[in-house]
Structure formats: structure tokens, C-alpha cells
Design a protein around this motif. Structure first.
Motif, PDB file in Angstrom:
ATOM      1  N   CYS A 125      32.111  35.639  36.042  1.00 43.25           N
ATOM      2  CA  CYS A 125      31.729  36.708  36.948  1.00 43.25           C
ATOM      3  C   CYS A 125      30.556  37.490  36.346  1.00 43.25           C
ATOM      4  O   CYS A 125      30.203  37.274  35.182  1.00 43.25           O
ATOM      5  CB  CYS A 125      32.918  37.623  37.230  1.00 43.25           C
TER       6      CYS A 125
ATOM      7  N   GLU B 140      36.809  33.617  32.276  1.00 45.63           N
ATOM      8  CA  GLU B 140      37.016  34.591  31.211  1.00 45.63           C
ATOM      9  C   GLU B 140      38.109  35.601  31.605  1.00 45.63           C
ATOM     10  O   GLU B 140      39.098  35.759  30.917  1.00 45.63           O
ATOM     11  CB  GLU B 140      35.685  35.300  30.943  1.00 45.63           C
ATOM     12  N   CYS B 141      37.929  36.268  32.749  1.00 46.94           N
ATOM     13  CA  CYS B 141      38.867  37.327  33.139  1.00 46.94           C
ATOM     14  C   CYS B 141      39.748  36.915  34.325  1.00 46.94           C
ATOM     15  O   CYS B 141      40.632  37.674  34.729  1.00 46.94           O
ATOM     16  CB  CYS B 141      38.104  38.610  33.473  1.00 46.94           C
TER      17      CYS B 141
ATOM     18  N   CYS C 156      36.694  33.534  37.638  1.00 42.17           N
ATOM     19  CA  CYS C 156      36.008  33.670  36.369  1.00 42.17           C
ATOM     20  C   CYS C 156      36.883  33.059  35.284  1.00 42.17           C
ATOM     21  O   CYS C 156      38.071  33.349  35.209  1.00 42.17           O
ATOM     22  CB  CYS C 156      35.757  35.150  36.092  1.00 42.17           C
TER      23      CYS C 156
ATOM     24  N   CYS D 104      31.447  39.369  33.019  1.00 46.09           N
ATOM     25  CA  CYS D 104      31.657  38.515  31.857  1.00 46.09           C
ATOM     26  C   CYS D 104      30.368  37.809  31.437  1.00 46.09           C
ATOM     27  O   CYS D 104      30.125  37.605  30.249  1.00 46.09           O
ATOM     28  CB  CYS D 104      32.744  37.480  32.139  1.00 46.09           C
TER      29      CYS D 104
HETATM   30 ZN   LIG Z   1      35.001  37.706  34.429  1.00 41.02          ZN
END
Ligand SMILES: [Zn+2]
Length: 116
Positions: free
Chosen positions: A105, A86-87, A84, A108
């Protein structure tokens, strides 16, 4: 993600690319200029123009999707593919198989949707 999953994913991406290419080809057919006073079965010229603009929107998103899929296929062998953005947690393989172009994911993606 193990090698088997990665291979499965690459096959899934290739299949999607083929499907989208066909979709683009058929949309290109329906976005040809509408000839004046042409008789198109039961469709009026206005209907044809409306259909054409719907097809053009579909064509644009299909082309964007194709680029995302080609990028996904190119990066599928990278060690961090499927993370992901983002994370940085691994994206569920099932989600990647269903939509290989995703870079987020589930959590997110849901958060991004709530934001926007
Ligand atoms: Zn994520």
C-alpha cells in the motif's frame, strides 16, 4: 475490492502486459550486437554501444516488470489479491490500476523507500 473493480483491474493489467511486450520487442531490436565500423546515420559506434547498454538495462527491467504483471493477472481472482503484503490492508484501487504489479500500500511503500 468489488467484482467490477477487479474486472477493471484485470483489463488494466492485460493492457500493460501488451504495452510491455511491445516495449520488449523494440528494445530487443536495439540490443542487437553492434557491427564493427557500421555507419549508423549520425551515430558513432561508441554511441551505438552506449545506447545498446541503456537498452539492455531497460530490457531487463521491462522483462522483470512483465513477470510481475503476469503474476498479478494470475492472482487477480484470489480473495486476498490487492492486499498489502506488509500490513494486510487493502491497497487503494487507484494505486493498483496505476501500478498493478505493486504488492504494498502507499504507506508501506513509502516506509520501504525511507528504509532503503
Ligand atoms: Zn501496507
Amino acid at each position: 475490492m468489488n467484482d467490477g473493480q477487479r474486472e477493471q483491474l484485470k483489463v488494466a493489467i492485460s493492457t500493460r502486459i501488451d504495452e510491455i511486450r511491445e516495449e520488449i520487442a523494440s528494445l530487443e531490436e536495439s540490443t542487437r550486437p553492434v557491427a564493427p565500423d557500421v555507419s549508423i546515420g549520425r551515430l558513432t559506434r561508441m554511441d551505438a554501444i552506449v545506447n545498446k547498454s541503456v537498452s539492455e538495462a531497460g530490457l531487463q527491467s521491462a522483462r522483470a516488470n512483465l513477470i510481475q504483471l503476469q503474476r498479478a493477472l494470475e492472482t487477480a481472482d484470489d480473495p486476498d489479491f490487492g492486499e498489502c503484503e506488509e500490513c494486510l490492508k487493502p491497497i487503494a484501487t487507484g494505486r493498483l490500476l496505476a501500478m498493478p504489479e505493486t504488492t504494498l500500500c502507499v504507506a508501506c511503500a513509502a516506509a520501504a523507500e525511507n528504509d532503503g
